[in-house]
Design a protein around this motif. Structure first.
Motif, PDB file in Angstrom:
ATOM      1  N   ILE A 454       0.822  -1.212   0.000  1.00  0.00           N
ATOM      2  CA  ILE A 454       0.000   0.000   0.000  1.00  0.00           C
ATOM      3  C   ILE A 454       0.856   1.262   0.000  1.00  0.00           C
ATOM      4  N   LYS A 455       1.920   1.278   0.795  1.00  0.00           N
ATOM      5  CA  LYS A 455       2.754   2.487   0.900  1.00  0.00           C
ATOM      6  C   LYS A 455       3.422   2.820  -0.438  1.00  0.00           C
ATOM      7  N   LYS A 456       3.754   1.785  -1.164  1.00  0.00           N
ATOM      8  CA  LYS A 456       4.373   2.005  -2.477  1.00  0.00           C
ATOM      9  C   LYS A 456       3.331   2.387  -3.517  1.00  0.00           C
ATOM     10  N   LEU A 457       2.116   1.871  -3.313  1.00  0.00           N
ATOM     11  CA  LEU A 457       1.028   2.057  -4.281  1.00  0.00           C
ATOM     12  C   LEU A 457       0.369   3.421  -4.154  1.00  0.00           C
ATOM     13  N   LEU A 458       0.134   3.843  -2.916  1.00  0.00           N
ATOM     14  CA  LEU A 458      -0.589   5.091  -2.654  1.00  0.00           C
ATOM     15  C   LEU A 458       0.348   6.094  -1.989  1.00  0.00           C
ATOM     16  N   LYS A 459       0.753   7.061  -2.762  1.00  0.00           N
ATOM     17  CA  LYS A 459       1.644   8.103  -2.232  1.00  0.00           C
ATOM     18  C   LYS A 459       1.416   9.390  -2.997  1.00  0.00           C
ATOM     19  N   GLY A 460       1.653  10.487  -2.300  1.00  0.00           N
ATOM     20  CA  GLY A 460       1.546  11.799  -2.920  1.00  0.00           C
ATOM     21  C   GLY A 460       0.179  12.095  -3.501  1.00  0.00           C
ATOM     22  N   GLU A 461       0.185  12.691  -4.686  1.00  0.00           N
ATOM     23  CA  GLU A 461      -1.054  13.091  -5.350  1.00  0.00           C
ATOM     24  C   GLU A 461      -1.900  11.882  -5.737  1.00  0.00           C
ATOM     25  N   ALA A 462      -1.244  10.771  -6.068  1.00  0.00           N
ATOM     26  CA  ALA A 462      -1.967   9.547  -6.433  1.00  0.00           C
ATOM     27  C   ALA A 462      -2.817   9.051  -5.263  1.00  0.00           C
ATOM     28  N   LYS A 463      -2.279   9.149  -4.059  1.00  0.00           N
ATOM     29  CA  LYS A 463      -3.030   8.741  -2.874  1.00  0.00           C
ATOM     30  C   LYS A 463      -4.238   9.650  -2.660  1.00  0.00           C
ATOM     31  N   ASP A 464      -4.032  10.970  -2.793  1.00  0.00           N
ATOM     32  CA  ASP A 464      -5.136  11.922  -2.587  1.00  0.00           C
ATOM     33  C   ASP A 464      -6.264  11.677  -3.598  1.00  0.00           C
ATOM     34  N   ASP A 465      -5.880  11.451  -4.853  1.00  0.00           N
ATOM     35  CA  ASP A 465      -6.892  11.208  -5.884  1.00  0.00           C
ATOM     36  C   ASP A 465      -7.676   9.917  -5.602  1.00  0.00           C
ATOM     37  N   PHE A 466      -6.951   8.864  -5.260  1.00  0.00           N
ATOM     38  CA  PHE A 466      -7.615   7.575  -4.993  1.00  0.00           C
ATOM     39  C   PHE A 466      -8.537   7.684  -3.780  1.00  0.00           C
ATOM     40  N   THR A 467      -8.049   8.329  -2.710  1.00  0.00           N
ATOM     41  CA  THR A 467      -8.839   8.456  -1.483  1.00  0.00           C
ATOM     42  C   THR A 467     -10.144   9.195  -1.757  1.00  0.00           C
ATOM     43  N   LYS A 468     -10.059  10.267  -2.548  1.00  0.00           N
ATOM     44  CA  LYS A 468     -11.274  11.028  -2.852  1.00  0.00           C
ATOM     45  C   LYS A 468     -12.269  10.189  -3.662  1.00  0.00           C
ATOM     46  N   LEU A 469     -11.772   9.505  -4.686  1.00  0.00           N
ATOM     47  CA  LEU A 469     -12.679   8.695  -5.506  1.00  0.00           C
ATOM     48  C   LEU A 469     -13.265   7.540  -4.689  1.00  0.00           C
ATOM     49  N   TYR A 470     -12.438   6.913  -3.866  1.00  0.00           N
ATOM     50  CA  TYR A 470     -12.913   5.810  -3.022  1.00  0.00           C
ATOM     51  C   TYR A 470     -14.055   6.278  -2.117  1.00  0.00           C
ATOM     52  N   LYS A 471     -13.851   7.421  -1.439  1.00  0.00           N
ATOM     53  CA  LYS A 471     -14.880   7.944  -0.525  1.00  0.00           C
ATOM     54  C   LYS A 471     -16.155   8.322  -1.287  1.00  0.00           C
ATOM     55  N   ASP A 472     -15.983   8.940  -2.463  1.00  0.00           N
ATOM     56  CA  ASP A 472     -17.158   9.338  -3.249  1.00  0.00           C
ATOM     57  C   ASP A 472     -17.965   8.118  -3.704  1.00  0.00           C
ATOM     58  N   VAL A 473     -17.271   7.056  -4.152  1.00  0.00           N
ATOM     59  CA  VAL A 473     -17.952   5.840  -4.597  1.00  0.00           C
ATOM     60  C   VAL A 473     -18.644   5.152  -3.427  1.00  0.00           C
ATOM     61  N   LYS A 474     -17.964   5.129  -2.278  1.00  0.00           N
ATOM     62  CA  LYS A 474     -18.568   4.510  -1.096  1.00  0.00           C
ATOM     63  C   LYS A 474     -19.810   5.291  -0.651  1.00  0.00           C
ATOM     64  N   ASP A 475     -19.716   6.626  -0.645  1.00  0.00           N
ATOM     65  CA  ASP A 475     -20.872   7.458  -0.272  1.00  0.00           C
ATOM     66  C   ASP A 475     -22.031   7.244  -1.243  1.00  0.00           C
ATOM     67  N   PHE A 476     -21.702   7.105  -2.522  1.00  0.00           N
ATOM     68  CA  PHE A 476     -22.717   6.844  -3.543  1.00  0.00           C
ATOM     69  C   PHE A 476     -23.416   5.506  -3.266  1.00  0.00           C
ATOM     70  N   TYR A 477     -22.636   4.495  -2.929  1.00  0.00           N
ATOM     71  CA  TYR A 477     -23.194   3.170  -2.599  1.00  0.00           C
ATOM     72  C   TYR A 477     -24.097   3.261  -1.364  1.00  0.00           C
ATOM     73  N   THR A 478     -23.595   3.880  -0.297  1.00  0.00           N
ATOM     74  CA  THR A 478     -24.355   3.958   0.964  1.00  0.00           C
ATOM     75  C   THR A 478     -25.676   4.696   0.781  1.00  0.00           C
ATOM     76  N   LEU A 479     -25.613   5.833   0.087  1.00  0.00           N
ATOM     77  CA  LEU A 479     -26.825   6.628  -0.146  1.00  0.00           C
ATOM     78  C   LEU A 479     -27.826   5.852  -1.003  1.00  0.00           C
ATOM     79  N   THR A 480     -27.336   5.179  -2.039  1.00  0.00           N
ATOM     80  CA  THR A 480     -28.229   4.420  -2.931  1.00  0.00           C
ATOM     81  C   THR A 480     -28.916   3.281  -2.188  1.00  0.00           C
TER      82      THR A 480
END
Length: 551
Positions: A454-480
């Motif tokens: 994970i530390k090698k995979l998610l770092k810097g801007e790539a981590k921020d982008d993934f975290t935002k998309l992950y949270k948005d998709v999860k929120d979309f699932y929960t709300l639906t």
């Protein structure tokens, strides 16, 4: 010849009665299907609520056996704990007394009239509700018509010396006679598999003057024990908690009968005191009109009093059945048990059970997401290997649930369904398939960490982008999921949000290709990151399909 005539008349009347009871139950459940679903969904650890739910459901389905078998199924599926199940079973014993009161209403001569009134909306009604109301009227008419046939068939037995000699032992007012009647009532109910049918036969015999009230009351006590066999049979092959629930039902009814048996003459006198009129008094037309009300009253007093006494002891009863049905340490997997064939259950009840199994699936999905949160968002003290192993276990459970819910729902769809029930069943099939697919992709997200740390995979801007998309998709699932469960989904808004998430995922992949060109990520890490974005995009797509499942 006379005996043969009595036999075929009784069997014919019983057949009409049975058919009427079955169809009335189906009609009531179809009309009040939402009531059944709401009642089952409100079961909590509160024992009073559980008793009320059991009472309401049994009044609607007009069969304590259906309710108790349904409870065994819920327990086996892990949707209800032992204490809740026992509370619902207590309520079922109260709800089933309504059948006695329906039967006790002396309108046998109007049976054909009700059949006539019900047949027209049943055959020619334009709406499903009108047809079901006609079905209820028609069925009630058949119940009374069948009882009338049985009652008339029994009348010659009053003057048949052979029968009087045979029944004299059971008619004696002694404890030996009472005990014999209880045993006979129990055995016949086990054979017929319906306490309602045995109650109908008992009332028909009593109103014909073939047996007296005290004999009928003892038979009814036996019927209360015999009816527990249905749940006991349903628990065969079920998990340990389901077996305990079925045995709790048997112990509860048997103990209640034992207590009443100990002071049975006083019990009979009390009912005579409560109900106006002599039970064994013959009317001008030769009928014993009062005895049916006496029997219904006795049935109600027994079940209501036993429930009130046992409610405070519910925890003790649960501990007793736990002790006599020990868990031998074998790990059991909860599953949706096919309680014979789902087509034998009324669709409203069967669909309610499938809905509860879907709730269990959604709970597993929530646990899967919690594991993903620990890995990607909040951090955890668990090892990555431990999280991956748990995720695979949960995903395996979702596969099992998806398979069993699908088989179960397809079998429900083999029965005649209303338009609303058909939409509901198709929606379940679609939703369970989509949820299982989402579980697959959440599990893939987690297991990608086996390929690249994970530390090698998610770092810097790539981590921020993934975290935002992950949270948005999860929120979309929960709300639906919340909106689908509460029937408040706005499909146009959901589709618009889904499209926004798809575009975000595409932009992320494009940005990541730019990062790769700068040499920040090696080829394997870049591939893994891209696969994770695809997984999130797939979760978004399947979530959108869930929203469309019931439309």
């Amino acid at each position: 010849m006379e005996a043969f005539k009595i036999l075929y008349s009784v069997l014919g009347g019983l057949g009409i009665f049975f058919y009427g009871m079955k169809n009335m139950s189906e009609g009531l459940q179809s009309v009040a299907g939402d009531v059944v679903k709401t009642a089952i969904n409100t079961v909590t650890k509160n024992r009073i609520t559980a008793v009320l739910v059991g009472t309401i459901v049994t009044i609607v389905v007009q069969s304590s056996s259906v309710t108790t078998v349904m409870v065994v199924g819920f327990v086996n599926a892990g949707l209800m704990n032992l204490t809740q199940a026992i509370g619902v079973i207590f309520g079922a014993n109260i709800g089933t007394t309504i059948t006695g009161w329906i039967i006790s209403i002396k309108i046998g001569k109007y049976g054909l009239l009700l059949i006539g009134l019900g047949i027209f909306p049943l055959l020619f009604g334009k709406s499903n509700k009108a047809r079901q109301i006609g079905k209820i009227l028609f069925s009630v008419g058949m119940i009374f018509f069948g009882l009338d046939i049985m009652s008339n068939a029994f009348k010659p037995l009053r003057t048949m010396p052979e029968f009087l000699d045979m029944i004299s032992y059971f008619s004696a007012q002694t404890y030996a006679s009472y005990f014999a009647c209880i045993i006979v009532g129990c055995i016949l109910t086990v054979v017929i598999q319906s306490s309602s049918a045995m109650l109908g036969i008992t009332m028909a015999m009593a109103t014909s003057g073939v047996i007296e009230f005290h004999t009928a009351a003892a038979l009814v006590l036996g019927e209360n024990i015999g009816t527990t066999i249905t749940a006991l049979l349903a628990s065969v092959g079920a998990n340990i908690t389901a077996k305990r629930a079925a045995r709790a039902h048997a112990i509860f009814n048997a103990l209640g009968v034992l207590v009443v048996f100990s002071f049975f003459p006083y019990y009979i006198n009390f009912i005579d005191w409560v109900v106006p009129g002599e039970a064994n008094l013959r009317s001008a037309i030769g009928e014993f009109d009062n005895v049916a009300v006496h029997i219904a009253t006795g049935h109600t007093i027994f079940n209501v009093t036993a429930t009130i006494i046992f409610i405070p002891l519910l925890g003790i009863l649960a501990r007793i059945v736990t002790k006599i049905t020990p868990d031998h340490g074998v790990k059991e997997q909860h599953h949706l048990v096919m309680l014979s064939d789902p087509s034998t259950l009324v669709p409203a009840t069967a669909l309610a059970q499938a809905d509860l199994e879907m709730d269990k699936l959604k709970d597993i999905m929530g646990r899967l997401y919690a594991l993903a949160d620990e890995l990607f968002i909040t951090g955890t003290k668990k090892s990555t290997a431990e999280i991956i192993m748990k995720a695979k276990d949960y995903e395996s459970i979702t596969d099992n649930i998806q398979k069993e819910v699908t088989v179960y729902t397809v079998k429900i769809m083999e029965s005649p369904l209303s338009e609303k029930e058909s939409i509901h069943a198709r929606g379940i099939l679609k939703e369970v398939d989509e949820l299982e697919s989402i579980a697959d992709y959440i599990e893939k997200l987690i297991t990608y960490s086996e390929r690249t740390p994970i530390k090698k995979l998610l770092k810097g801007e790539a981590k921020d982008d993934f975290t935002k998309l992950y949270k948005d998709v999860k929120d979309f699932y929960t709300l639906t999921i919340d909106q689908v469960s509460s029937s408040t989904i706005d499909l146009s808004v959901t589709l618009r949000k889904s499209e926004q998430l798809r575009m975000s995922a595409e932009n992320m992949r494009a940005k990541h290709l730019e990062r790769i060109s700068t040499g920040d990520f090696d080829a394997l890490t870049a591939l893994t990151y891209s696969d994770m974005i695809v997984a999130l995009r797939k979760i978004r797509s399947h979530t959108q399909n869930v929203a469309q499942a019931y439309s």
